[in-house]
Scaffold this motif. Structure first.
Motif, PDB file in Angstrom:
ATOM      1  N   ILE A 106       0.824  -1.213   0.000  1.00 31.43           N
ATOM      2  CA  ILE A 106       0.000   0.000   0.000  1.00 31.43           C
ATOM      3  C   ILE A 106       0.854   1.257   0.000  1.00 31.43           C
ATOM      4  N   THR A 107       1.963   1.223   0.720  1.00 28.92           N
ATOM      5  CA  THR A 107       2.800   2.426   0.821  1.00 28.92           C
ATOM      6  C   THR A 107       3.746   2.608  -0.362  1.00 28.92           C
ATOM      7  N   LEU A 108       3.807   1.639  -1.264  1.00 30.66           N
ATOM      8  CA  LEU A 108       4.761   1.722  -2.377  1.00 30.66           C
ATOM      9  C   LEU A 108       4.660   3.035  -3.162  1.00 30.66           C
ATOM     10  N   PRO A 109       3.456   3.449  -3.619  1.00 30.93           N
ATOM     11  CA  PRO A 109       3.405   4.715  -4.371  1.00 30.93           C
ATOM     12  C   PRO A 109       3.811   5.917  -3.535  1.00 30.93           C
ATOM     13  N   LEU A 110       3.604   5.842  -2.219  1.00 26.92           N
ATOM     14  CA  LEU A 110       4.004   6.950  -1.350  1.00 26.92           C
ATOM     15  C   LEU A 110       5.516   7.010  -1.205  1.00 26.92           C
ATOM     16  N   MET A 112       7.545   6.060  -3.570  1.00 24.25           N
ATOM     17  CA  MET A 112       8.006   6.576  -4.853  1.00 24.25           C
ATOM     18  C   MET A 112       7.823   8.091  -4.946  1.00 24.25           C
ATOM     19  N   MET A 113       6.849   8.613  -4.225  1.00 25.63           N
ATOM     20  CA  MET A 113       6.619  10.058  -4.202  1.00 25.63           C
ATOM     21  C   MET A 113       7.559  10.767  -3.229  1.00 25.63           C
ATOM     22  N   GLY A 114       8.278   9.982  -2.431  1.00 24.16           N
ATOM     23  CA  GLY A 114       9.216  10.568  -1.483  1.00 24.16           C
ATOM     24  C   GLY A 114       8.583  11.123  -0.226  1.00 24.16           C
ATOM     25  N   LEU A 115       7.380  10.642   0.110  1.00 29.28           N
ATOM     26  CA  LEU A 115       6.714  11.129   1.309  1.00 29.28           C
ATOM     27  C   LEU A 115       7.361  10.529   2.557  1.00 29.28           C
ATOM     28  N   VAL A 119       3.966   9.999   7.188  1.00 31.14           N
ATOM     29  CA  VAL A 119       2.809  10.111   6.296  1.00 31.14           C
ATOM     30  C   VAL A 119       2.438   8.731   5.748  1.00 31.14           C
ATOM     31  N   GLN A 120       3.428   7.962   5.334  1.00 26.80           N
ATOM     32  CA  GLN A 120       3.177   6.616   4.823  1.00 26.80           C
ATOM     33  C   GLN A 120       2.444   5.760   5.849  1.00 26.80           C
ATOM     34  N   GLU A 121       2.921   5.802   7.074  1.00 26.62           N
ATOM     35  CA  GLU A 121       2.335   4.996   8.141  1.00 26.62           C
ATOM     36  C   GLU A 121       0.890   5.418   8.418  1.00 26.62           C
ATOM     37  N   LYS A 122       0.672   6.726   8.457  1.00 29.31           N
ATOM     38  CA  LYS A 122      -0.668   7.232   8.757  1.00 29.31           C
ATOM     39  C   LYS A 122      -1.665   6.846   7.670  1.00 29.31           C
ATOM     40  N   ARG A 123      -1.282   7.036   6.422  1.00 30.21           N
ATOM     41  CA  ARG A 123      -2.205   6.703   5.331  1.00 30.21           C
ATOM     42  C   ARG A 123      -2.456   5.207   5.247  1.00 30.21           C
ATOM     43  N   ALA A 159      -4.088   5.370  -1.962  1.00 36.76           N
ATOM     44  CA  ALA A 159      -3.022   5.904  -1.113  1.00 36.76           C
ATOM     45  C   ALA A 159      -2.581   7.296  -1.540  1.00 36.76           C
ATOM     46  N   ILE A 160      -2.602   7.579  -2.840  1.00 38.90           N
ATOM     47  CA  ILE A 160      -2.159   8.891  -3.320  1.00 38.90           C
ATOM     48  C   ILE A 160      -3.286   9.923  -3.248  1.00 38.90           C
TER      49      ILE A 160
END
Length: 260
Positions: A106-110, A112-115, A119-123, A159-160
């Motif tokens: 789930i966090t993969l696109p995040l 890649m966006m460099g977040l 933020v990754q964990e929360k989303r 996710a995005i």
């Protein structure tokens, strides 16, 4: 869900046609498709195999370019929408990475966006709860059922935080019981997220159950045969599938195909 009608549609498709050149001939896949989709609306592209449903979805997503015509998204081009990450896309196959656990998929696109990790964990936590998979966050995709894998794919697409969710027959490989259950779960997710959904299917009952409107495409070449308003109340319940109104809509759509 109550739609707010606005002057500018979320997606405007204007006279879109698409042809392919094969070794032997030029094939017309879509012909003169013109339709508007409003913000927050759930619409289905319905038609038999080979009518151009997926092609039209890919044109909306700016993955391929039409031979003629145009697509406008939020007043700009489809390319601008893609670059602004307005789209989340769910394919027929979940396309998950077997070596990454559910949360990491789930966090993969995040990533890649460099977040940030925070933020990754929360989303991821929010989305896992939304799709009902919090208890499975440390599982690998191969440890999940097909329906659960597709829910992970939906969470990853969300996710995005896209304005538009494009779905290409995401439940077609599932058995009928799982498919109907996921239809209800998808509507529950949509009611909470509130984004615009364009859903490709060849199942008439699925299109009716999910949608505000159904765009019926004719057999090859794909043309817009009819737009069917689905006036069933929301939230949609399983018992609606057995109502006279539901059966009447099935009949109306079947009769809308050219040649019937």
């Amino acid at each position: 869900m109550t739609l707010t009608k606005i002057d500018t549609p979320e997606i405007a498709i204007d006279q879109v046609s698409m042809s392919y050149q094969t070794d032997t001939a030029k094939v017309l896949a879509l012909k003169d498709i013109t339709v508007d989709i409003q913000k927050g609306e759930f619409v289905s592209l319905l038609g038999p195999s080979g009518c151009g449903k997926t092609t039209l979805l890919r044109i909306m997503a700016d993955l391929i370019q039409p031979t003629s015509g145009s697509v406008t998204v939020s007043g700009g081009t489809a390319k601008e929408a893609r670059l602004a990450r307005k789209y989340g896309i769910v394919f027929q196959s979940p396309v998950l990475y077997d070596w990454r656990k559910v949360k990491k998929n789930i966090t993969l696109p995040l990533e890649m966006m460099g977040l940030s990790k925070e933020v990754q964990e929360k989303r991821a936590t929010t989305l896992l709860d939304l799709v009902g998979l919090s208890k499975f966050k440390e599982k690998y995709p191969w440890q999940l059922s097909g329906g659960m894998q597709q829910r992970v794919a939906i969470a990853r697409a969300l996710a995005i935080e896209p304005e538009i969710l494009l779905m290409d027959e995401p439940f077609s490989a599932l058995d009928e019981f799982s498919r109907e259950r996921l239809n209800e779960e998808l509507l529950s997710i949509w009611s909470k997220v509130g984004n615009t959904v364009v859903f490709v299917t060849h199942s008439i009952p699925e299109a009716i159950f999910l949608s505000d409107r159904v765009f019926v495409l004719s057999p090859h070449p794909g043309r817009l045969s009819k737009i069917v308003e689905i006036d069933l109340p929301r939230p949609r319940r399983e018992e609606m599938r057995n109502s006279p109104e539901f059966y009447q809509l099935i009949s109306d759509i079947r009769n809308s195909f050219e040649g019937v």
